[in-house]
Design a protein around this motif. Structure first.
Motif, PDB file in Angstrom:
ATOM      1  N   VAL A   1       8.319   6.853  -3.183  1.00  0.00           N
ATOM      2  CA  VAL A   1       7.622   8.139  -3.143  1.00  0.00           C
ATOM      3  C   VAL A   1       8.398   9.118  -4.026  1.00  0.00           C
ATOM      4  N   VAL A   2       7.687   9.778  -4.937  1.00  0.00           N
ATOM      5  CA  VAL A   2       8.302  10.764  -5.822  1.00  0.00           C
ATOM      6  C   VAL A   2       8.032  12.162  -5.288  1.00  0.00           C
ATOM      7  N   VAL A   3       9.099  12.949  -5.161  1.00  0.00           N
ATOM      8  CA  VAL A   3       8.998  14.323  -4.649  1.00  0.00           C
ATOM      9  C   VAL A   3       9.231  15.267  -5.821  1.00  0.00           C
ATOM     10  N   ARG A   4       8.151  15.723  -6.443  1.00  0.00           N
ATOM     11  CA  ARG A   4       8.264  16.573  -7.636  1.00  0.00           C
ATOM     12  C   ARG A   4       8.724  17.985  -7.288  1.00  0.00           C
ATOM     13  N   GLY A   5       8.246  18.550  -6.198  1.00  0.00           N
ATOM     14  CA  GLY A   5       8.581  19.930  -5.870  1.00  0.00           C
ATOM     15  C   GLY A   5       7.731  20.905  -6.671  1.00  0.00           C
ATOM     16  N   ASP A   6       7.839  22.174  -6.345  1.00  0.00           N
ATOM     17  CA  ASP A   6       7.023  23.206  -6.979  1.00  0.00           C
ATOM     18  C   ASP A   6       7.758  23.995  -8.045  1.00  0.00           C
ATOM     19  N   GLU A   7       9.072  23.776  -8.193  1.00  0.00           N
ATOM     20  CA  GLU A   7       9.822  24.572  -9.146  1.00  0.00           C
ATOM     21  C   GLU A   7       9.448  24.211 -10.580  1.00  0.00           C
ATOM     22  N   ALA A   8       9.574  25.203 -11.466  1.00  0.00           N
ATOM     23  CA  ALA A   8       9.278  24.977 -12.881  1.00  0.00           C
ATOM     24  C   ALA A   8      10.374  24.117 -13.502  1.00  0.00           C
ATOM     25  N   MET A   9       9.968  23.087 -14.232  1.00  0.00           N
ATOM     26  CA  MET A   9      10.914  22.201 -14.905  1.00  0.00           C
ATOM     27  C   MET A   9      10.347  21.829 -16.264  1.00  0.00           C
ATOM     28  N   ALA A  10      11.212  21.679 -17.245  1.00  0.00           N
ATOM     29  CA  ALA A  10      10.779  21.250 -18.569  1.00  0.00           C
ATOM     30  C   ALA A  10      10.424  19.772 -18.532  1.00  0.00           C
ATOM     31  N   PRO A  11       9.353  19.358 -19.193  1.00  0.00           N
ATOM     32  CA  PRO A  11       9.035  17.938 -19.259  1.00  0.00           C
ATOM     33  C   PRO A  11      10.229  17.137 -19.773  1.00  0.00           C
ATOM     34  N   GLY A  12      10.549  16.071 -19.086  1.00  0.00           N
ATOM     35  CA  GLY A  12      11.699  15.259 -19.460  1.00  0.00           C
ATOM     36  C   GLY A  12      12.938  15.547 -18.654  1.00  0.00           C
ATOM     37  N   ASP A  13      12.961  16.666 -17.901  1.00  0.00           N
ATOM     38  CA  ASP A  13      14.097  16.943 -17.021  1.00  0.00           C
ATOM     39  C   ASP A  13      14.084  15.973 -15.843  1.00  0.00           C
ATOM     40  N   ALA A  14      15.252  15.422 -15.505  1.00  0.00           N
ATOM     41  CA  ALA A  14      15.345  14.501 -14.377  1.00  0.00           C
ATOM     42  C   ALA A  14      15.161  15.251 -13.063  1.00  0.00           C
ATOM     43  N   LEU A  15      14.384  14.689 -12.153  1.00  0.00           N
ATOM     44  CA  LEU A  15      14.255  15.295 -10.835  1.00  0.00           C
ATOM     45  C   LEU A  15      15.581  15.158 -10.091  1.00  0.00           C
ATOM     46  N   PRO A  16      16.021  16.211  -9.410  1.00  0.00           N
ATOM     47  CA  PRO A  16      17.329  16.161  -8.739  1.00  0.00           C
ATOM     48  C   PRO A  16      17.350  15.152  -7.597  1.00  0.00           C
ATOM     49  N   LEU A  17      18.433  14.387  -7.531  1.00  0.00           N
ATOM     50  CA  LEU A  17      18.663  13.438  -6.450  1.00  0.00           C
ATOM     51  C   LEU A  17      19.896  13.867  -5.675  1.00  0.00           C
TER      52      LEU A  17
ATOM     53  N   LEU B   1      14.541   5.841   2.399  1.00  0.00           N
ATOM     54  CA  LEU B   1      15.751   6.648   2.319  1.00  0.00           C
ATOM     55  C   LEU B   1      15.453   7.890   1.496  1.00  0.00           C
ATOM     56  N   ASP B   2      15.684   9.072   2.079  1.00  0.00           N
ATOM     57  CA  ASP B   2      15.380  10.342   1.414  1.00  0.00           C
ATOM     58  C   ASP B   2      16.532  10.715   0.494  1.00  0.00           C
ATOM     59  N   LEU B   3      16.282  10.645  -0.807  1.00  0.00           N
ATOM     60  CA  LEU B   3      17.289  10.967  -1.816  1.00  0.00           C
ATOM     61  C   LEU B   3      16.951  12.248  -2.565  1.00  0.00           C
ATOM     62  N   GLY B   4      16.090  13.067  -1.998  1.00  0.00           N
ATOM     63  CA  GLY B   4      15.679  14.293  -2.671  1.00  0.00           C
ATOM     64  C   GLY B   4      14.443  14.053  -3.502  1.00  0.00           C
ATOM     65  N   GLY B   5      14.610  13.828  -4.792  1.00  0.00           N
ATOM     66  CA  GLY B   5      13.473  13.612  -5.681  1.00  0.00           C
ATOM     67  C   GLY B   5      12.809  12.265  -5.505  1.00  0.00           C
ATOM     68  N   LEU B   6      13.472  11.338  -4.826  1.00  0.00           N
ATOM     69  CA  LEU B   6      12.908  10.015  -4.581  1.00  0.00           C
ATOM     70  C   LEU B   6      13.100   9.633  -3.120  1.00  0.00           C
ATOM     71  N   ARG B   7      12.129   8.943  -2.582  1.00  0.00           N
ATOM     72  CA  ARG B   7      12.265   8.314  -1.278  1.00  0.00           C
ATOM     73  C   ARG B   7      12.061   6.821  -1.490  1.00  0.00           C
ATOM     74  N   VAL B   8      13.108   6.067  -1.245  1.00  0.00           N
ATOM     75  CA  VAL B   8      13.134   4.656  -1.611  1.00  0.00           C
ATOM     76  C   VAL B   8      13.140   3.792  -0.356  1.00  0.00           C
ATOM     77  N   ALA B   9      12.257   2.809  -0.333  1.00  0.00           N
ATOM     78  CA  ALA B   9      12.177   1.893   0.798  1.00  0.00           C
ATOM     79  C   ALA B   9      13.182   0.762   0.616  1.00  0.00           C
ATOM     80  N   GLY B  10      14.044   0.570   1.591  1.00  0.00           N
ATOM     81  CA  GLY B  10      14.995  -0.522   1.544  1.00  0.00           C
ATOM     82  C   GLY B  10      14.339  -1.824   1.964  1.00  0.00           C
TER      83      GLY B  10
END
Length: 259
Positions: free
Chosen positions: A197-213, A61-70
């Motif tokens: 599966v973790v989708v980090r993306g290429d945008e700049a983010m501060a360490p500790g910021d939650a990846l958007p879902l 399931l594609d949730l943006g920052g995460l893809r989770v297998a059901g």
């Protein structure tokens, strides 16, 4: 099953950890362009970076920052912040066990799980006991929290924290219920974590910021929705005429389930 809830339905232990990724992690934010790659972490069995998705035939399931297998018999819940309507985490429920997954940005040169473990221990000081042990995913924390129950009495809640450092991301799993201590109960949830599966993306983010879902607007083949749930989520799961495609997310108290 996939369920979207309005309001927080996260394990109570997570409320104790709001400051778990503190300013010290943010101080690691640097110009990553000139930094060498982080040491390779053995994730051959998962979880995976988006550049490493295996050909395993799993439906995710594609949730943006995460893809989770059901998995059969499991429920996937999105934890939605009431004020912002942003998805904060995803929780997978299997029987009387649950695992909350949250992904964060991390520096290019090093992982943050060592720092996060220390912060969790500090945050839990005085609120219960916590021990560090070697688990199937490496170092992890097992804690017993002292919390106030619905009747006002103090109750003990076992929780388990696992973490995996990836390339520029960190994935945290919070186990509650029987799976926080029982290896057999935790095994199906650990399998989901490894398949994530973790989708980090290429945008700049501060360490500790939650990846958007985000709430998915379409379901992959093999997943279906059960509509018509009441406020408690009770419904006749066996009725085939109540299975419909997932509609776009709406504001309000509705609960959408997918089985």
């Amino acid at each position: 099953m996939f369920r979207r809830r309005k309001g927080q339905d996260t394990p109570s232990a997570d409320e104790v950890l709001e400051d778990g990724l503190d300013a010290e992690l943010e101080s690691d934010e640097t110009d990553e362009a000139d930094e060498p790659a982080a040491p390779v972490v053995d994730r051959s069995g998962g979880p995976f970076d988006t550049s490493e998705v295996p050909d395993d035939g799993l439906t995710r399931l594609d949730l943006g920052g995460l893809r989770v297998a059901g998995a059969e018999g499991m429920e996937i819940r999105l934890e939605v912040d009431e004020a912002t309507q942003n998805v904060m985490a995803v929780t997978i429920v299997s029987g009387d066990s649950a695992m909350q997954l949250t992904a964060f940005a991390a520096p290019r040169t090093e992982g943050i799980w060592d720092d996060v473990r220390r912060d969790i221990r500090n945050n839990l000081a005085g609120n219960g006991t916590v021990d560090e042990v070697d688990g199937p995913l490496g170092p992890e924390l097992r804690a017993t929290l002292s919390l106030q129950g619905p009747d006002g009495k103090q109750v003990s809640q076992p929780v388990r924290f696992v973490g995996v450092d990836g390339p520029r991301w960190f994935l945290r799993g919070l186990f509650t219920g029987r799976g926080a201590r029982d290896a057999a109960a935790a095994a199906p949830l650990e399998a989901v974590l490894r398949a994530t599966v973790v989708v980090r993306g290429d945008e700049a983010m501060a360490p500790g910021d939650a990846l958007p879902l985000n709430v998915p607007t379409a379901l992959p083949d093999g997943m279906s929705q059960t509509g018509g749930a009441d406020a408690e989520g009770d419904e006749d799961d066996a009725a085939p005429d109540r299975r419909t495609p997932l509609p776009p997310p709406v504001r309000g108290p509705e609960i959408t389930e997918i089985r």
